[in-house]
Design an enzyme around this catalytic site. Structure first.
Site, mmCIF file in Angstrom:
data_model
loop_
_atom_site.group_PDB
_atom_site.id
_atom_site.type_symbol
_atom_site.label_atom_id
_atom_site.label_comp_id
_atom_site.label_asym_id
_atom_site.label_seq_id
_atom_site.Cartn_x
_atom_site.Cartn_y
_atom_site.Cartn_z
ATOM 1 N N ASN A 59 0.653 -1.098 0.118
ATOM 2 C CA ASN A 59 -0.138 -0.093 -0.004
ATOM 3 C C ASN A 59 0.883 1.135 0.121
ATOM 4 O O ASN A 59 1.734 1.485 0.910
ATOM 5 C CB ASN A 59 -0.802 -0.180 1.289
ATOM 6 C CG ASN A 59 -1.632 1.173 1.353
ATOM 7 O OD1 ASN A 59 -2.700 1.543 0.719
ATOM 8 N ND2 ASN A 59 -1.012 2.107 2.506
ATOM 9 N N GLU A 60 0.609 2.143 -0.953
ATOM 10 C CA GLU A 60 1.213 3.485 -0.894
ATOM 11 C C GLU A 60 2.863 3.374 -0.543
ATOM 12 O O GLU A 60 3.111 3.878 0.241
ATOM 13 C CB GLU A 60 0.480 4.384 -0.011
ATOM 14 C CG GLU A 60 -1.177 4.770 -0.009
ATOM 15 C CD GLU A 60 -1.743 5.546 0.608
ATOM 16 O OE1 GLU A 60 -1.110 6.206 1.502
ATOM 17 O OE2 GLU A 60 -2.871 6.065 0.126
ATOM 18 N N PRO A 61 3.432 2.674 -1.595
ATOM 19 C CA PRO A 61 5.071 2.594 -1.202
ATOM 20 C C PRO A 61 5.502 4.181 -1.403
ATOM 21 O O PRO A 61 5.245 4.868 -2.067
ATOM 22 C CB PRO A 61 5.347 1.983 -2.353
ATOM 23 C CG PRO A 61 4.157 2.149 -3.506
ATOM 24 C CD PRO A 61 2.913 2.265 -2.858
ATOM 25 N N HIS A 85 -5.112 5.519 -5.721
ATOM 26 C CA HIS A 85 -6.139 6.088 -4.663
ATOM 27 C C HIS A 85 -6.199 7.422 -5.593
ATOM 28 O O HIS A 85 -5.427 8.063 -6.064
ATOM 29 C CB HIS A 85 -5.217 6.180 -3.563
ATOM 30 C CG HIS A 85 -4.737 4.719 -2.936
ATOM 31 N ND1 HIS A 85 -4.199 4.638 -1.761
ATOM 32 C CD2 HIS A 85 -5.380 3.548 -3.267
ATOM 33 C CE1 HIS A 85 -3.964 3.367 -1.534
ATOM 34 N NE2 HIS A 85 -4.559 2.758 -2.331
#
Length: 511
Positions: free
Chosen positions: A244-246, A320
């Protein structure tokens, strides 16, 4: 519920009510997702699939919600929660499968944790809900006031700058650490977690994971391999969201990583190739979800999907939408990500957006997101079902976390009418919130597989609804309850299999 059915065929074909019942896949046995086609998923029957749902992520020990029948609403994701979601049209959740829960000690796997997660996935399967398994992280680790990797895997570089401690250079003085090496909640509250990713400690720890320092990437790949082995038997696994959201990596030493697209190419693409290979060694048909850094507003930096072009149709660009870091509205984001998907030949899905209740002030925005998702045929999971551990960005939505009651205004937007399975290629889909009028137009694939439309009668059609089906050729009809139709679904089927290409329009309106 009063149900009125009208089937109007453009070429005046007669509706036959006494034909052999169509073989409908039971709601309790979802059909496996096998590929993508643009924003659409494709199941093993060849149908186009669209999903609507929410995130379920528990950001602290024991790294999973309480699944017991008597769980308090604040902490629960039990059968009651799943029934609430299913009754409000949810067909997918993004479920945090947390690495500290799976491997709290290096090389020692927690199979009790995996059994809890299997229970959640099985209950979702029984309810017709698909599950996207997500390695969720924000800020990489509790060591850096976030969550993500196990404490043993958060290994900042040992260098003169790092000897000054965390959160240098955001603050000149280091935070006082607890016995487990984690800062106190009071210190963590001084800055939002995303700012702390600019620290040398967090940045070098991310970089070491990407670079396989001390075999960290290999350990991460083995974690994902075990997860894939564990959940391979479940047909309702939508896929695996690798991270998630690196974060970009060590931006203190290499600030060029902050340029959009650079970290994707330099750090993430090779990292994803390795992890995807590990997963596909046990599940060759796995759907791999991959994310860019969050500020790639115009184009992501990848030049191929994880594992290469041969796996592009089994790869999903997970993105996102929040403002910031997104500069433009969701329509622009959908266009930008669609262009990325076309270039990469991958699928795509909106896996987070602002879907919290916010005292009723967010309802219209959620409606707007749903309308745009209908227009572009994007699936989505909004953030989030409830705020189990209120750190690093939280929301609560459909169910009040204190009382456990369903919020009526959130129920209205959750349960909008939409098609979740289409026996063909959709051309348009829309749902008018004020009137309840739903319209779906698609080209039939020629099969008799059911097109499934999710509908919540008590919320949107309290006096019943009418269904009209029009086709340029071939006969279609709506299944009756005695033929296997289920409450909450409208099933539209072709009378007889034949040539593909018939243009079909289905409308649902209030009676």
């Amino acid at each position: 519920m009063r149900l009125s059915i009208t089937v109007a065929l453009a070429i005046s074909l007669t509706v036959l009510l006494g034909v052999t019942a169509i073989d409908i896949p039971p709601q309790s046995v979802p059909t496996r997702i096998v590929s993508t086609k643009g924003p659409l998923f494709v199941d093993e029957l060849g149908r186009s699939r669209i999903f609507r749902g929410t995130n379920v992520v528990y950001k602290g020990a024991p790294w999973h919600p309480d699944i017991s029948p008597d769980a308090l609403p604040r902490w629960s994701f039990n059968q009651d929660d799943i029934d609430i979601l299913a009754s409000h049209g949810v067909t997918a959740i993004r479920l945090g499968i947390m690495w500290p829960g799976v491997e709290p000690v290096r090389g020692q796997y927690n199979y009790t944790y995996l059994e809890v997660m299997k229970t959640i996935v099985q209950r979702c399967s029984n309810a017709g809900i698909y599950v996207l398994l997500d390695f969720h992280q924000d800020g990489l680790s509790e060591k850096f006031c976030g969550e993500g990797v196990p404490l043993w895997a958060a290994q900042p570089a040992q260098s003169p700058l790092n000897l000054l401690g965390f959160p240098v250079p955001i603050e000149a003085r280091p935070y006082k650490l607890q016995e487990n090496g984690v800062p106190t909640p009071e210190d963590c509250a001084k800055h939002y977690y995303d700012k702390l990713q600019f620290t040398y400690a967090a940045g070098t720890a991310y970089q070491r994971l990407y670079d396989n320092h001390d075999g960290l990437r290999d350990s991460f790949a083995n974690y994902w391999k075990l997860v894939a082995q564990t959940f391979f038997p479940f047909k309702n696994i939508l896929g695996y969201d690798l991270i998630n959201e690196p974060w970009a990596g060590n931006v203190v030493s290499n600030p060029g990583l902050l340029v959009p697209g650079i970290a994707d190419r330099m750090n993430l693409q090779g990292f994803y190739d390795v992890i995807a290979t590990a997963i596909r060694s046990v599940d060759p048909n796995a759907m791999i979800f991959f994310e860019s850094v969050t500020w790639d507003n115009f184009v992501v930096g990848f030049d191929h999907a994880p594992g290469g072009t041969q796996y592009a149709s089994k790869s999903v660009l997970s993105f996102h939408h929040y403002q910031p870091p997104q500069l433009f509205n969701l329509n622009a984001t959908f266009v930008e990500r669609s262009l990325d998907m076309l270039r990469l030949q991958s699928g795509g899905m909106l896996t987070e957006f602002e879907m919290g209740w916010k005292k009723g002030e967010n309802i219209e925005y959620i409606r707007d997101v749903s309308r745009l998702a209908d227009k572009f045929f994007f699936s989505y999971t909004g953030w989030e079902y409830t705020d189990y551990i209120p750190i690093t960005g939280t929301n609560n939505g459909l169910r009040d976390p204190e009382t456990g009651l369903v919020r009526p205004d959130m129920a209205e937007v959750y349960s909008r009418t939409y098609a979740t399975a289409i026996a063909g290629i959709p051309l348009s889909m829309s749902s008018e919130d004020k009137t309840g009028l739903f319209t779906l137009t698609f080209f039939s694939d020629g099969t008799s597989n059911p097109t499934e439309i999710r509908v919540n009668s008590p919320r949107h059609y309290p006096s019943g609804y009418s269904v009209a089906v029009q086709s340029t050729s071939a006969a279609f009809r709506v299944l009756q309850p005695n033929e296997g139709a289920k409450d909450g679904f409208i099933h539209v089927v072709r009378e007889q299999a034949g040539r593909a290409g018939a243009k079909v329009t289905v409308t649902v309106s209030r009676a």
